[in-house]
Enzyme design. Structure first.
Site, PDB file in Angstrom:
ATOM      1  N   THR A 135       0.641  -1.341  -0.088  1.00 25.14           N
ATOM      2  CA  THR A 135       0.069   0.173   0.084  1.00 25.14           C
ATOM      3  C   THR A 135       0.697   1.402  -0.169  1.00 25.14           C
ATOM      4  OG1 THR A 135      -2.077   0.886   0.759  1.00 25.14           O
ATOM      5  CG2 THR A 135      -0.393   0.595   2.472  1.00 25.14           C
ATOM      6  N   LYS A 161      -7.929  -0.073   2.795  1.00 24.81           N
ATOM      7  CA  LYS A 161      -7.010   0.198   3.675  1.00 24.81           C
ATOM      8  C   LYS A 161      -7.122   1.423   4.533  1.00 24.81           C
ATOM      9  CE  LYS A 161      -4.085  -1.854   0.305  1.00 24.81           C
ATOM     10  NZ  LYS A 161      -3.072  -1.407  -0.794  1.00 24.81           N
ATOM     11  N   GLY A 183      -5.692   4.768   8.478  1.00 26.76           N
ATOM     12  CA  GLY A 183      -5.127   4.022   7.290  1.00 26.76           C
ATOM     13  C   GLY A 183      -3.982   3.205   7.689  1.00 26.76           C
ATOM     14  N   SER A 240       4.748   1.461   0.981  1.00 29.51           N
ATOM     15  CA  SER A 240       5.618   1.300  -0.376  1.00 29.51           C
ATOM     16  C   SER A 240       5.954   2.758  -1.180  1.00 29.51           C
ATOM     17  CB  SER A 240       5.186   0.342  -1.263  1.00 29.51           C
ATOM     18  OG  SER A 240       4.959  -0.937  -0.475  1.00 29.51           O
TER      19      SER A 240
END
Length: 187
Positions: A13, A45, A57, A136
């Site tokens: 994510t 998410k 989140g 990421s």
């Protein structure tokens, strides 16, 4: 040397939160990647919790993230919505609990007053500005959001959407199936 564990690692994510002019928005992409394969495109998410007054989140292991989410919600109930107290107590529990210490996830939690990044080591980090990002594609999303914050008149939700769209064009672990939740505290 080939690392089979690295190949099987789930990357899942990019989460971005922005607070601007009484508006708060948090967004995340939907991609979950196992090794070099996108295995899910529409993962959820982000969430509104505690009477829809707190946005969260998460990134990392889904089961671990859900554990954090549940524990944060319990702390918010215990401390009557005081996000600062709830996150500090969650981090304290995280560091001292044998099970939670092994949690592999990050979380962002924001409300009308505060925003926190809760790390996998039990840290609670307050941003220098009104922008938080994890996952990421975090460096890309953070850079894009900071530029949009400084040089545009976009709303918080529009900034989150555009920064995540930009991130999806660059980060192979981020897609353009973006979900956004927002709060407007000017009402």
């Amino acid at each position: 040397m080939y690392d089979l564990n690295q190949e099987r690692r789930i990357r899942s994510t990019t989460i971005l939160a922005v607070r601007k002019n009484g508006q708060i928005a948090i967004g995340g992409d939907g991609q979950v990647t196992l090794g070099n394969t996108a295995i899910k495109h529409g993962a959820q998410k982000i969430r509104k919790i505690y009477q829809d007054r707190v946005l969260i989140g998460f990134a990392g292991s889904v089961s671990d993230a859900l554990t954090l989410y549940e524990n944060l919600e319990k702390k918010l109930e215990q401390y009557r919505g005081n996000l600062q107290k709830a996150t500090v107590e969650l981090a304290r529990d995280w560091r001292s609990d044998r099970v939670l210490r092994r949690v592999d996830a990050l979380m962002i939690a924001v409300d009308e007053n505060d925003g926190y990044l809760i790390s996998g080591t039990g840290d609670v980090i307050v941003p220098d500005d009104d922008i938080l990002s994890i996952g990421s594609g975090s460096p890309i999303a953070l850079s894009a959001a900071r530029a949009l914050f400084k040089y545009s008149e976009l709303t918080a939700s529009e900034m989150v959407a555009e920064a995540l769209r930009i991130t999806s064009e660059i980060c192979i672990y981020t897609n353009a199936q973006i979900g956004i939740e927002s709060l407007d505290t000017t009402e």
